[in-house]
Design a protein around this motif. Structure first.
Motif, PDB file in Angstrom:
ATOM      1  N   ALA A 528     -14.721   3.064   0.513  1.00  0.00           N
ATOM      2  CA  ALA A 528     -15.846   3.250  -0.389  1.00  0.00           C
ATOM      3  C   ALA A 528     -15.283   3.973  -1.323  1.00  0.00           C
ATOM      4  N   THR A 529     -14.260   3.930  -2.330  1.00  0.00           N
ATOM      5  CA  THR A 529     -14.021   4.564  -2.950  1.00  0.00           C
ATOM      6  C   THR A 529     -14.939   3.681  -3.940  1.00  0.00           C
ATOM      7  N   VAL A 530     -15.603   3.946  -5.311  1.00  0.00           N
ATOM      8  CA  VAL A 530     -16.737   3.911  -6.087  1.00  0.00           C
ATOM      9  C   VAL A 530     -15.277   3.077  -6.737  1.00  0.00           C
ATOM     10  N   ARG A 531     -14.954   1.594  -7.394  1.00  0.00           N
ATOM     11  CA  ARG A 531     -14.661   0.811  -8.397  1.00  0.00           C
ATOM     12  C   ARG A 531     -14.513  -0.275  -8.231  1.00  0.00           C
ATOM     13  N   ALA A 532     -14.113  -1.446  -8.627  1.00  0.00           N
ATOM     14  CA  ALA A 532     -14.184  -2.926  -8.533  1.00  0.00           C
ATOM     15  C   ALA A 532     -12.273  -2.986  -8.006  1.00  0.00           C
ATOM     16  N   ALA A 533     -12.754  -3.819  -6.676  1.00  0.00           N
ATOM     17  CA  ALA A 533     -10.974  -4.225  -6.319  1.00  0.00           C
ATOM     18  C   ALA A 533     -10.651  -4.930  -7.180  1.00  0.00           C
ATOM     19  N   ASN A 534      -9.166  -4.834  -7.209  1.00  0.00           N
ATOM     20  CA  ASN A 534      -7.814  -5.289  -7.427  1.00  0.00           C
ATOM     21  C   ASN A 534      -6.870  -5.520  -6.484  1.00  0.00           C
ATOM     22  N   PRO A 535      -5.552  -6.396  -7.307  1.00  0.00           N
ATOM     23  CA  PRO A 535      -4.975  -6.887  -6.309  1.00  0.00           C
ATOM     24  C   PRO A 535      -3.889  -5.887  -5.234  1.00  0.00           C
ATOM     25  N   ARG A 536      -3.768  -4.807  -6.309  1.00  0.00           N
ATOM     26  CA  ARG A 536      -2.810  -4.209  -5.768  1.00  0.00           C
ATOM     27  C   ARG A 536      -3.565  -2.596  -4.879  1.00  0.00           C
ATOM     28  N   ILE A 537      -4.511  -2.786  -5.445  1.00  0.00           N
ATOM     29  CA  ILE A 537      -4.839  -1.542  -4.022  1.00  0.00           C
ATOM     30  C   ILE A 537      -5.627  -2.108  -2.895  1.00  0.00           C
ATOM     31  N   LEU A 538      -5.579  -3.814  -3.227  1.00  0.00           N
ATOM     32  CA  LEU A 538      -5.565  -4.317  -1.509  1.00  0.00           C
ATOM     33  C   LEU A 538      -4.482  -4.363  -0.801  1.00  0.00           C
ATOM     34  N   LEU A 539      -3.118  -4.578  -1.715  1.00  0.00           N
ATOM     35  CA  LEU A 539      -1.697  -4.965  -1.151  1.00  0.00           C
ATOM     36  C   LEU A 539      -1.293  -3.541  -1.091  1.00  0.00           C
ATOM     37  N   ARG A 540      -1.236  -2.626  -1.523  1.00  0.00           N
ATOM     38  CA  ARG A 540      -1.160  -1.156  -0.637  1.00  0.00           C
ATOM     39  C   ARG A 540      -2.133  -0.763   0.180  1.00  0.00           C
ATOM     40  N   ARG A 541      -3.511  -0.187   0.208  1.00  0.00           N
ATOM     41  CA  ARG A 541      -3.816  -0.665   1.571  1.00  0.00           C
ATOM     42  C   ARG A 541      -3.811  -1.235   3.046  1.00  0.00           C
ATOM     43  N   ASP A 542      -2.943  -2.622   2.389  1.00  0.00           N
ATOM     44  CA  ASP A 542      -2.633  -3.109   3.918  1.00  0.00           C
ATOM     45  C   ASP A 542      -1.133  -2.628   4.169  1.00  0.00           C
ATOM     46  N   ARG A 543      -0.510  -2.499   3.368  1.00  0.00           N
ATOM     47  CA  ARG A 543       1.109  -1.632   3.891  1.00  0.00           C
ATOM     48  C   ARG A 543       0.456  -0.437   4.381  1.00  0.00           C
ATOM     49  N   LYS A 544      -0.445   0.025   4.117  1.00  0.00           N
ATOM     50  CA  LYS A 544      -0.211   2.031   4.406  1.00  0.00           C
ATOM     51  C   LYS A 544      -1.313   1.798   5.714  1.00  0.00           C
ATOM     52  N   VAL A 545      -2.351   0.586   6.058  1.00  0.00           N
ATOM     53  CA  VAL A 545      -2.607   0.279   8.010  1.00  0.00           C
ATOM     54  C   VAL A 545      -0.961  -0.247   8.207  1.00  0.00           C
ATOM     55  N   ALA A 546      -1.100  -0.706   7.756  1.00  0.00           N
ATOM     56  CA  ALA A 546       0.345  -1.299   8.473  1.00  0.00           C
ATOM     57  C   ALA A 546       1.413  -0.329   9.206  1.00  0.00           C
ATOM     58  N   VAL A 547       1.600   0.469   8.927  1.00  0.00           N
ATOM     59  CA  VAL A 547       2.276   1.958   8.564  1.00  0.00           C
ATOM     60  C   VAL A 547       1.379   2.541   9.457  1.00  0.00           C
ATOM     61  N   TYR A 548       0.638   2.792   9.542  1.00  0.00           N
ATOM     62  CA  TYR A 548      -0.410   4.225  10.170  1.00  0.00           C
ATOM     63  C   TYR A 548      -0.551   3.268  11.873  1.00  0.00           C
ATOM     64  N   PHE A 549      -1.196   2.655  12.314  1.00  0.00           N
ATOM     65  CA  PHE A 549      -1.393   1.251  12.911  1.00  0.00           C
ATOM     66  C   PHE A 549       0.361   1.447  13.887  1.00  0.00           C
ATOM     67  N   GLY A 550       1.169   0.668  13.161  1.00  0.00           N
ATOM     68  CA  GLY A 550       2.030   0.949  13.703  1.00  0.00           C
ATOM     69  C   GLY A 550       2.873   1.865  14.419  1.00  0.00           C
ATOM     70  N   ALA A 551       2.663   3.068  14.097  1.00  0.00           N
ATOM     71  CA  ALA A 551       2.994   3.829  13.943  1.00  0.00           C
ATOM     72  C   ALA A 551       2.334   4.590  15.336  1.00  0.00           C
ATOM     73  N   ALA A 552       0.761   4.622  15.077  1.00  0.00           N
ATOM     74  CA  ALA A 552       0.358   5.215  16.329  1.00  0.00           C
ATOM     75  C   ALA A 552       0.625   3.853  17.611  1.00  0.00           C
ATOM     76  N   TYR A 553       0.369   2.577  17.595  1.00  0.00           N
ATOM     77  CA  TYR A 553       0.362   2.482  19.279  1.00  0.00           C
ATOM     78  C   TYR A 553       2.268   2.640  19.332  1.00  0.00           C
ATOM     79  N   GLY A 554       3.008   2.243  18.887  1.00  0.00           N
ATOM     80  CA  GLY A 554       4.568   2.648  18.410  1.00  0.00           C
ATOM     81  C   GLY A 554       4.817   3.640  19.945  1.00  0.00           C
TER      82      GLY A 554
END
Length: 661
Positions: A528-554
């Motif tokens: 919900a950050t008030v900003r336009a989307a850009n490729p780096r934001i999407l990549l960084r966010r996707d990596r963070k979600v992968a790490v957090y959910f991987g750790a939670a499940y594991g």
């Protein structure tokens, strides 16, 4: 040791099963009521939402204009438009425009505001500056809107991403708004369907750029005609409209259904020699003018010659500026009629010379960590050829790049998804039944579970290209998702514990699995950050979600397995679940996040793509792939459109793709 630690909890749980079930039921009811109450929160005032959107649009396109060297302070290339003489406009449209020569944003905005209907089509031949004008007009109108505090917000959208045969215009625009401005998805702050409500209430002025690029790799004429039909249907909902298109394609597209009602259509004219000379004189220093003087003389004395005809559009003038920016180059070579007998040869030379001009070849000792020209040209050529082969627009979404790779990419994705899920399911079922059945039966059940789960995941992983996760981690609470995610984890853990060691152990294992998963799911929320989307934001966010959910499940699965299975098997199971949770979109995502996408996580696919293609010289190594695209954007080879990149012009993409073949 683990048994000693949890034994008191098991005994207590076994003696209070009824109270635990009743307490859980009350907890569920409270959370459902809280979700219902939060769902009724009034949406933010649409005018306030539009103001936030206007601020983001202004910042986005101000930055992009600077990168494209559309410097408002240095002066712009003067251009002329005239009411078109083509049969593409009605009487009301024809009466609202006149011949205009403009060299700045104020004149451009003034010309648009003189159109009573607010409907304007800008047409012209390729390279005449339609996209640049659309950008500048967007920037000028949004600054006017910010100064006045009211009125529709101009939003520039690349029509190349639209398939009118599959989506109505308003539906597609709503989707584009939600992808380019992710904060509008925050239903808690802005209410449900904020992009749709902004459109329906007339608070968005769409600037549709590149109608001619619809279906450019396929049935273009029919797709463009359908696009015009969709635009005509949406006109009554919109407060106005700005559309750009090549002149011939526009005339062909409106031929069947007739002109767009009350729409002014202006046609961009070729640049005058004096305008080209003045512009190139302004952007070059005094020391550089001597290099350009032979070209200036040719423009004055031979206005019908190859160079004058080639430099009659802003695209080619900009390319000439960039190709001959270095003082070691000589623009007078364009006058060599043996090499460049016609305008087409001049233009091809400029198009093919752009990448070497901005990405220079470097000595071997200087290439470490830098961008070597030959590498950049090879990577961009492969990218252009891949886009040209595809039939879904000309946008470079980093998560869709694996579609350009060979069969080996799909094979690796299938193996990664299938083997991880098969190993996880096989270990889990085998471990549980190992405790209660003969080893042979346990192995058989584990093998069947691995096969049943692994094969479908491998099949989906090979072909699916899930988009990046839309989640970020913050203080928000999403009760429904929290409940669904924790219930799935707790249910599976409780069943396993109950089967192996009775209801007490089942409740403990269920709590171990369910509570941490609930926290992670509840903590994750749409960005919900008030900003336009850009490729780096999407990549960084996707990596963070992968790490957090991987750790939670594991961690939760590993701890629960430690209480039920032999230590070695428990550790292996925890690792497999962590990899599944972090690297794959699978069952937990389908049930808990309402997502039908199954396959390898977007950022992981990109990493595999780089690993496979970098040794072949077709792409940078994965950790340098996005930085290279950003650098190509900074050097004006690529342009950014929301979360995607595009080549600076379709001509440039075509020229690079042609050189690849």
């Amino acid at each position: 040791m683990s048994g000693l630690v949890v034994k008191p909890f098991e005994q207590w749980a076994q003696g209070h099963q009824g109270w635990i079930v009743a307490g859980f039921a009350v907890f569920v009811v409270v959370l459902v009521l809280a979700e219902t109450r939060s769902g009724g929160k009034p949406a933010a005032d649409l005018d306030a939402v539009a103001t936030e959107l206007a601020n983001v649009v202004a910042e986005e396109w101000r930055t992009e204009a600077g990168l494209r060297r559309l410097d408002r302070h240095q002066g712009l290339l003067a251009f002329t438009w005239s009411p078109t003489g083509r049969p593409v406009t009605d009487r009301r449209g024809r009466s609202s425009v006149a011949d205009r020569e403009m060299a700045g944003i104020p004149e451009l905005v003034d010309a648009y505001l003189r159109v009573p209907s607010g409907r304007l089509a800008i047409i012209g031949t390729a390279g005449t500056g339609k996209t640049s004008l659309a950008l500048l007009l967007t920037l000028g109108l949004v600054e006017l809107r910010r100064a006045g505090g009211s009125g529709p917000v101009p939003v520039k959208l690349s029509v190349a991403n639209w398939n009118p045969r599959q989506q109505a215009l308003l539906t597609w625009m709503r989707q584009e708004l939600s992808e380019q401005f992710l904060f509008l998805r925050d239903s808690a702050q802005y209410g449900s369907n904020a992009p749709g409500r902004l459109l329906q209430s007339g608070r968005i002025l769409p600037v549709l750029d590149g109608l001619d690029e619809l279906g450019r790799n396929g049935a273009g004429a029919a797709v463009r005609r359908e696009g015009i039909r969709q635009i005509r249907l949406a006109l009554e909902t919109l407060p106005g409209l700005i559309v750009t298109c090549r002149a011939d394609q526009f005339e062909e597209a409106v031929g069947d259904g007739g002109p767009l009602p009350a729409t002014a259509v202006v046609e961009l004219r070729g640049l005058a020699a004096t305008a080209v000379i003045d512009y190139l004189s302004d952007v070059n220093g005094e020391q550089d003018l001597a290099r350009w003087e032979p070209v200036f003389r040719s423009l004055r004395e031979d206005p019908a010659g190859p160079v004058a005809r080639a430099l009659s559009t802003p695209l080619m003038v900009g390319l000439a500026r960039d190709v001959y920016e270095r003082r070691s180059t000589d623009p007078a070579e364009l006058l060599d009629t043996a090499r460049f007998p016609d305008a087409d040869r001049v233009q091809r030379h400029l198009l093919r010379g752009l990448v070497p001009a901005v990405f220079h070849d470097l000595p071997v000792q200087d290439r470490q960590g830098q961008w070597h020209g030959a590498d950049a040209l090879r990577w961009l050529t492969f990218l252009a050829a891949g886009l040209t082969r595809q039939d879904d627009g000309n946008s470079i979404h980093w998560w869709a790049l694996p579609a350009m790779a060979s069969r080996s990419q799909r094979t690796v994705q299938a193996l990664l998804g299938g083997l991880l899920v098969a190993a996880t399911a096989g270990l889990g079922f085998c471990g549980v039944f190992w405790q209660v059945l003969e080893p042979g039966w346990a192995l058989l059940i584990g093998g069947v579970a691995a096969l049943v789960s692994g094969v479908p995941m491998a099949w989906r992983s090979a072909g699916n290209l899930p988009v990046p996760s839309e989640l970020q981690f913050g203080g928000g609470r999403r009760w429904r998702i929290m409940l669904l995610g924790s219930f799935l984890a707790a249910f599976l853990g409780s069943v396993a514990g109950w089967v192996l060691d009775g209801p007490g152990r089942g409740l403990v294992v269920g709590a171990i699995c369910g509570v941490p998963i609930a926290v992670v799911y509840g903590w994750a929320q749409p960005d919900a950050t008030v900003r336009a989307a850009n490729p780096r934001i999407l990549l960084r966010r996707d990596r963070k979600v992968a790490v957090y959910f991987g750790a939670a499940y594991g961690l939760t699965s590993g701890l629960a397995a430690w209480l039920l299975l032999p230590p070695g098997m428990a550790v292996a199971f925890g690792v497999c679940v962590a990899l599944c949770g972090g690297l794959l979109y699978g069952l937990p995502w389908i049930f808990a996040l309402d997502s039908g996408m199954t396959g390898v996580v977007a950022s992981v696919r990109l990493f595999v793509y780089g690993l496979l293609l970098a040794p072949q010289g077709k792409a940078p190594w994965p950790w340098r792939l996005l930085p290279f695209l950003e650098e190509a954007h900074r050097r004006d080879i690529l342009r950014q459109v929301g979360p995607a990149y595009q080549f600076r012009h379709a001509y440039l993409q075509d020229a690079l793709a042609e050189s690849a073949s």
